[in-house]
Design a protein around this motif. Structure first.
Motif, PDB file in Angstrom:
ATOM      1  N   SER A  62       1.685   4.331  -1.296  1.00 37.77           N
ATOM      2  CA  SER A  62       2.582   4.010  -1.030  1.00 37.77           C
ATOM      3  C   SER A  62       3.833   5.087  -0.419  1.00 37.77           C
ATOM      4  CB  SER A  62       3.282   3.340  -2.178  1.00 37.77           C
ATOM      5  OG  SER A  62       4.181   3.523  -2.600  1.00 37.77           O
ATOM      6  N   CYS A  63       3.525   6.630  -1.290  1.00 39.75           N
ATOM      7  CA  CYS A  63       4.379   7.554  -1.035  1.00 39.75           C
ATOM      8  C   CYS A  63       4.208   7.812   1.332  1.00 39.75           C
ATOM      9  CB  CYS A  63       4.168   8.764  -1.283  1.00 39.75           C
ATOM     10  SG  CYS A  63       4.676   8.916  -2.956  1.00 39.75           S
TER      11      CYS A  63
ATOM     12  N   LEU B 122      -3.092   4.798  -5.204  1.00 36.01           N
ATOM     13  CA  LEU B 122      -2.229   3.979  -4.518  1.00 36.01           C
ATOM     14  C   LEU B 122      -0.490   4.613  -4.702  1.00 36.01           C
ATOM     15  CD1 LEU B 122      -1.609   0.527  -4.818  1.00 36.01           C
ATOM     16  CD2 LEU B 122      -0.955   0.774  -7.256  1.00 36.01           C
ATOM     17  N   SER B 123      -0.380   5.710  -5.568  1.00 32.54           N
ATOM     18  CA  SER B 123       0.778   6.558  -5.065  1.00 32.54           C
ATOM     19  C   SER B 123       0.497   6.993  -3.746  1.00 32.54           C
ATOM     20  CB  SER B 123       0.764   7.562  -6.655  1.00 32.54           C
ATOM     21  OG  SER B 123       0.852   6.682  -7.422  1.00 32.54           O
TER      22      SER B 123
ATOM     23  N   MET C  17       5.510   4.979   2.345  1.00 25.51           N
ATOM     24  CA  MET C  17       7.063   5.362   2.374  1.00 25.51           C
ATOM     25  C   MET C  17       7.981   6.379   3.332  1.00 25.51           C
ATOM     26  SD  MET C  17       9.069   5.033  -1.550  1.00 25.51           S
ATOM     27  CE  MET C  17       7.793   5.869  -2.094  1.00 25.51           C
TER      28      MET C  17
END
Length: 191
Positions: free
Chosen positions: A59-60, A55-56, A63
């Motif tokens: 997300s990064c 998930l991180s 982004m």
């Protein structure tokens, strides 16, 4: 032609970056493959070191894409100087957009052929998909996810340069000759 023109219009703010990326991917300078692999290796080493959750990581990545989508059209003209846009650059940009449209059409064509195979020969489709996915699952089980992703990304980024310099054609030709030699040797044994 209409699809290409539409894509050109959508990517106009990215023109200079796309042209520079094209030069790097096609290895117009001898040091571009080394720089490309260094960047990819550094990125994957950072991912390995930081060990983010899925998930991180997603997300990064998203982004970063949003940040690039916002900043590149605004900063590219200042960095590259859009007043220097020549007819040669416009022609190359048109070729790149045309190739992207052709690639998209090929992928859609393969996808449609797959579903045509499903409708016309369901048993063949089932066996092909089952075998292909079993091989992919086995490879995924044998090779670490991050390393496998590194290999795939590296190959995809090196492919245009390998193709441009005739390396792929050379080795595919060598493989075909060896296979033909083996087949001829086998035929001689059978006679």
């Amino acid at each position: 032609a209409a699809e290409t023109a539409s894509l050109e219009e959508q990517l106009q703010g990215w023109g200079e970056v796309i042209l520079m990326t094209d030069k790097v991917l096609r290895w117009e300078r001898a040091w571009f493959p080394l720089a490309l692999m260094s960047l990819v290796s550094f990125s994957f080493l950072m991912i390995y070191y930081l060990d983010p959750s899925v998930l991180s990581g997603v997300s990064c990545f998203v982004m970063f894409l949003c940040l690039a989508d916002y900043l590149v059209p605004a900063l590219a003209p200042r960095i590259f100087g859009s007043n220097k846009w020549t007819t040669e650059q416009q022609q190359r940009f048109h070729e790149i957009c045309s190739n992207l449209v052709k690639s998209r059409r090929r992928i859609v064509g393969w996808w449609k052929r797959l579903f045509t195979l499903k409708e016309e020969k369901p048993k063949m489709y089932f066996m092909t998909m089952l075998f292909s996915l079993a091989v992919v699952a086995w490879i995924g089980q044998q090779v670490h996810n991050l390393f496998l992703t590194y290999l795939i990304v590296s190959f995809l980024l090196l492919f245009p340069g390998l193709n441009q310099h005739g390396i792929i054609t050379k080795y595919v030709g060598m493989a075909k000759r060896e296979i033909n030699k083996l087949l001829k040797h086998k035929e001689k044994k059978n006679e």
